[in-house]
Design a protein around this motif. Structure first.
Motif, PDB file in Angstrom:
ATOM      1  N   VAL A 154       0.982  -1.204  -0.155  1.00  0.00           N
ATOM      2  CA  VAL A 154       0.189   0.195  -0.006  1.00  0.00           C
ATOM      3  C   VAL A 154       0.969   1.164  -0.075  1.00  0.00           C
ATOM      4  CG1 VAL A 154      -1.710   1.260   1.325  1.00  0.00           C
ATOM      5  CG2 VAL A 154      -1.839  -1.122   1.102  1.00  0.00           C
ATOM      6  N   SER A 155       1.953   1.155   0.877  1.00  0.00           N
ATOM      7  CA  SER A 155       2.761   2.232   1.059  1.00  0.00           C
ATOM      8  C   SER A 155       3.558   2.682  -0.648  1.00  0.00           C
ATOM      9  CB  SER A 155       3.904   2.021   1.959  1.00  0.00           C
ATOM     10  OG  SER A 155       3.313   2.023   3.409  1.00  0.00           O
ATOM     11  N   ARG A 156       3.915   1.432  -1.216  1.00  0.00           N
ATOM     12  CA  ARG A 156       4.541   1.811  -2.272  1.00  0.00           C
ATOM     13  C   ARG A 156       3.744   2.444  -3.436  1.00  0.00           C
ATOM     14  NH1 ARG A 156       6.764  -3.329  -1.184  1.00  0.00           N
ATOM     15  NH2 ARG A 156       5.349  -4.388  -2.683  1.00  0.00           N
ATOM     16  N   VAL A 157       2.291   1.913  -3.329  1.00  0.00           N
ATOM     17  CA  VAL A 157       1.651   2.448  -4.519  1.00  0.00           C
ATOM     18  C   VAL A 157       1.610   4.110  -4.308  1.00  0.00           C
ATOM     19  CG1 VAL A 157      -0.920   2.776  -4.827  1.00  0.00           C
ATOM     20  CG2 VAL A 157       0.066   0.545  -4.514  1.00  0.00           C
ATOM     21  N   TYR A 158       1.548   4.567  -3.142  1.00  0.00           N
ATOM     22  CA  TYR A 158       1.485   6.152  -2.780  1.00  0.00           C
ATOM     23  C   TYR A 158       2.669   6.578  -2.710  1.00  0.00           C
ATOM     24  CZ  TYR A 158      -3.563   5.355  -2.002  1.00  0.00           C
ATOM     25  OH  TYR A 158      -4.801   5.004  -2.236  1.00  0.00           O
ATOM     26  N   PHE A 159       3.779   5.757  -3.110  1.00  0.00           N
ATOM     27  CA  PHE A 159       5.070   6.478  -2.888  1.00  0.00           C
ATOM     28  C   PHE A 159       5.745   6.857  -4.404  1.00  0.00           C
ATOM     29  CE2 PHE A 159       9.682   6.773  -2.422  1.00  0.00           C
ATOM     30  CZ  PHE A 159       9.802   7.657  -1.144  1.00  0.00           C
ATOM     31  N   GLU A 160       6.026   8.153  -4.866  1.00  0.00           N
ATOM     32  CA  GLU A 160       6.158   8.103  -6.011  1.00  0.00           C
ATOM     33  C   GLU A 160       7.666   7.802  -6.366  1.00  0.00           C
ATOM     34  OE1 GLU A 160       7.137  12.290  -8.803  1.00  0.00           O
ATOM     35  OE2 GLU A 160       6.376  12.549  -6.816  1.00  0.00           O
ATOM     36  N   GLY A 161       7.532   6.859  -7.646  1.00  0.00           N
ATOM     37  CA  GLY A 161       8.734   5.982  -8.095  1.00  0.00           C
ATOM     38  C   GLY A 161       8.833   4.900  -7.605  1.00  0.00           C
ATOM     39  N   ALA A 162       8.277   4.491  -6.751  1.00  0.00           N
ATOM     40  CA  ALA A 162       8.153   3.196  -6.069  1.00  0.00           C
ATOM     41  C   ALA A 162       7.798   1.990  -6.985  1.00  0.00           C
ATOM     42  CB  ALA A 162       7.453   2.985  -4.751  1.00  0.00           C
ATOM     43  N   SER A 163       8.344   0.820  -7.138  1.00  0.00           N
ATOM     44  CA  SER A 163       8.068   0.038  -7.908  1.00  0.00           C
ATOM     45  C   SER A 163       6.897  -1.063  -7.148  1.00  0.00           C
ATOM     46  CB  SER A 163       9.299  -0.996  -8.102  1.00  0.00           C
ATOM     47  OG  SER A 163       8.923  -2.185  -9.025  1.00  0.00           O
ATOM     48  N   VAL A 164       5.767  -1.047  -7.967  1.00  0.00           N
ATOM     49  CA  VAL A 164       4.688  -1.853  -7.711  1.00  0.00           C
ATOM     50  C   VAL A 164       3.875  -2.319  -9.157  1.00  0.00           C
ATOM     51  CG1 VAL A 164       3.212  -0.039  -7.855  1.00  0.00           C
ATOM     52  CG2 VAL A 164       2.519  -2.014  -6.612  1.00  0.00           C
ATOM     53  N   SER A 165       3.471  -3.602  -9.179  1.00  0.00           N
ATOM     54  CA  SER A 165       2.611  -4.064 -10.493  1.00  0.00           C
ATOM     55  C   SER A 165       1.448  -3.235 -10.637  1.00  0.00           C
ATOM     56  CB  SER A 165       2.435  -5.556 -10.148  1.00  0.00           C
ATOM     57  OG  SER A 165       1.502  -5.992  -9.149  1.00  0.00           O
ATOM     58  N   ASP A 166       0.975  -3.460 -11.801  1.00  0.00           N
ATOM     59  CA  ASP A 166      -0.234  -2.966 -12.035  1.00  0.00           C
ATOM     60  C   ASP A 166      -1.582  -3.574 -11.370  1.00  0.00           C
ATOM     61  OD1 ASP A 166       0.984  -1.025 -13.878  1.00  0.00           O
ATOM     62  OD2 ASP A 166       0.531  -2.363 -15.477  1.00  0.00           O
ATOM     63  N   LYS A 167      -1.427  -4.853 -11.373  1.00  0.00           N
ATOM     64  CA  LYS A 167      -2.408  -5.551 -10.497  1.00  0.00           C
ATOM     65  C   LYS A 167      -2.628  -5.076  -9.107  1.00  0.00           C
ATOM     66  CE  LYS A 167      -3.638 -10.432  -9.408  1.00  0.00           C
ATOM     67  NZ  LYS A 167      -3.434 -11.841  -9.585  1.00  0.00           N
ATOM     68  N   THR A 168      -1.333  -5.025  -8.404  1.00  0.00           N
ATOM     69  CA  THR A 168      -1.316  -4.637  -6.896  1.00  0.00           C
ATOM     70  C   THR A 168      -1.871  -3.192  -6.853  1.00  0.00           C
ATOM     71  OG1 THR A 168       0.455  -6.249  -6.577  1.00  0.00           O
ATOM     72  CG2 THR A 168      -0.105  -4.143  -5.169  1.00  0.00           C
ATOM     73  N   ARG A 169      -1.386  -2.253  -7.739  1.00  0.00           N
ATOM     74  CA  ARG A 169      -1.869  -0.916  -7.735  1.00  0.00           C
ATOM     75  C   ARG A 169      -3.359  -0.901  -7.841  1.00  0.00           C
ATOM     76  NH1 ARG A 169       1.177   3.496  -8.549  1.00  0.00           N
ATOM     77  NH2 ARG A 169       2.841   2.356  -9.593  1.00  0.00           N
ATOM     78  N   LYS A 170      -3.899  -1.810  -8.888  1.00  0.00           N
ATOM     79  CA  LYS A 170      -5.365  -1.610  -9.125  1.00  0.00           C
ATOM     80  C   LYS A 170      -6.195  -1.938  -7.773  1.00  0.00           C
ATOM     81  CE  LYS A 170      -8.997  -2.885 -12.476  1.00  0.00           C
ATOM     82  NZ  LYS A 170      -9.745  -3.886 -11.505  1.00  0.00           N
ATOM     83  N   ARG A 171      -5.568  -3.066  -7.187  1.00  0.00           N
ATOM     84  CA  ARG A 171      -6.508  -3.615  -5.979  1.00  0.00           C
ATOM     85  C   ARG A 171      -6.453  -2.547  -5.055  1.00  0.00           C
ATOM     86  NH1 ARG A 171      -3.883  -9.550  -5.498  1.00  0.00           N
ATOM     87  NH2 ARG A 171      -4.875  -9.658  -3.502  1.00  0.00           N
TER      88      ARG A 171
END
Length: 328
Positions: free
Chosen positions: A21-38
């Motif tokens: 969750v933190s990575r989704v809201y942290f600019e530039g952090a690596s996170v998959s599209d699937k995780t971001r969407k969820r």
């Protein structure tokens, strides 16, 4: 009492870790599209908003620019505040507005800026001691003075070329045939007042033209009261240079009240080119400050320094231009 939704609540609903969750809201952090969407879907369902301020304390970075201003009643600075707010918003930054009651930034103003971990600071119509500035330098927080030159040029500054403007205004008034001139200045210890007066007087001294000087405070009331002083002297100058527009408007209203015709009885020129100067009631001749260019250079400097702090200090001056209307 409002129940605060946390990142842990979002993680539980989305079926991911709290760090995801933190990575989704942290600019530039690596996170998959699937995780971001969820995560975003879960956040929307729960009404979750990330705590930007708390994150800035962890990362030692914020998306806040501090803007210190004293004379917010002046339409010139109200416009400046609005433009900075709009442009920094486009850059993803918010403005922390600090209204100071003193000519020099006080300890409590500094504490406010440091406590909010601002990314940079813009100082408009105020001064800053070198000791205060060191507090920001130690934290690698860039400072830029807007429409002001700090003492000894120890900070980066962006302003209109006030010295040349003063010279040009004097030359313009002399070219209209004016031979008895007056100058209405603002706060005498500011760089704007000092340089506008210096340039204006330089030209008059070269031609041995007498000058009457009045000191005011850059307010409408100050201009109005100065006009009353001039009227009491019962000897109108042939032209008056007023060091900012809001004073010039006060002066014009006082003259209008006592049936002084402009420009038949005396010519008046201001400085700034605020929106009100073009109103039919005034149509004031004035010197236009290149606000958009000054703002652009300020934003560029701060964003560069936020990305990679160098402590660069330069004095940048931008040329303005005369806007001739019906008061001259």
């Amino acid at each position: 009492m409002r129940n605060t939704v946390t990142a842990m609540d979002v993680a539980k609903l989305a079926g991911v870790s709290q760090s995801s969750v933190s990575r989704v809201y942290f600019e530039g952090a690596s996170v998959s599209d699937k995780t971001r969407k969820r995560v975003l879907e879960a956040a929307a369902e729960l009404g979750y908003r990330p705590n930007v301020y708390a994150r800035s304390l962890i990362t030692n970075q914020s998306k806040i620019i501090g803007l210190v201003m004293k004379n917010v009643q002046n339409p010139f600075y109200a416009h400046v505040l609005k433009r900075f707010s709009s442009i920094f918003k486009q850059q993803g930054y918010s403005i922390l507005f600090v209204s100071t009651n003193n000519d020099e930034i006080q300890d409590e103003d500094v504490e406010t800026l440091l406590n909010y971990n601002v990314a940079g600071v813009i100082v408009t119509d105020a001064t800053m001691s070198q000791e205060v500035g060191e507090e920001f330098k130690k934290s690698h927080i860039p400072i830029v003075f807007f429409n002001r030159k700090p003492r000894n040029n120890v900070y980066h500054s962006i302003s209109c070329n006030n010295l040349q403007a003063g010279r040009s205004i004097a030359q313009f008034l002399l070219a209209t045939g004016s031979t008895e001139l007056a100058l209405v200045t603002g706060n005498e210890d500011t760089s704007t007042s000092i340089e506008r007066k210096k340039g204006f007087c330089e030209i008059l001294d070269q031609q041995n033209i007498p000058l009457r000087t009045y000191n005011s405070d850059y307010t409408y009331e100050g201009g109005y009261n100065t006009a009353m002083t001039i009227l009491e002297e019962n000897q109108l100058p042939s032209a008056i240079f007023v060091a900012n527009d809001i004073m010039a408007l006060g002066l014009l209203d006082a003259f209008r009240k006592y049936k002084v015709l402009i420009p038949e009885h005396t010519r008046v020129i201001g400085f700034d080119n605020i929106a009100m100067t073009s109103w039919p009631a005034y149509e004031l001749t004035t010197w236009e400050q290149p606000i958009e260019e000054m703002i652009e250079k300020t934003v560029t400097y701060l964003m560069d320094e936020v990305q990679s702090y160098t402590g660069l200090v330069r004095t940048i001056e931008v040329d303005g231009k005369l806007v001739e209307r019906k008061t001259t």
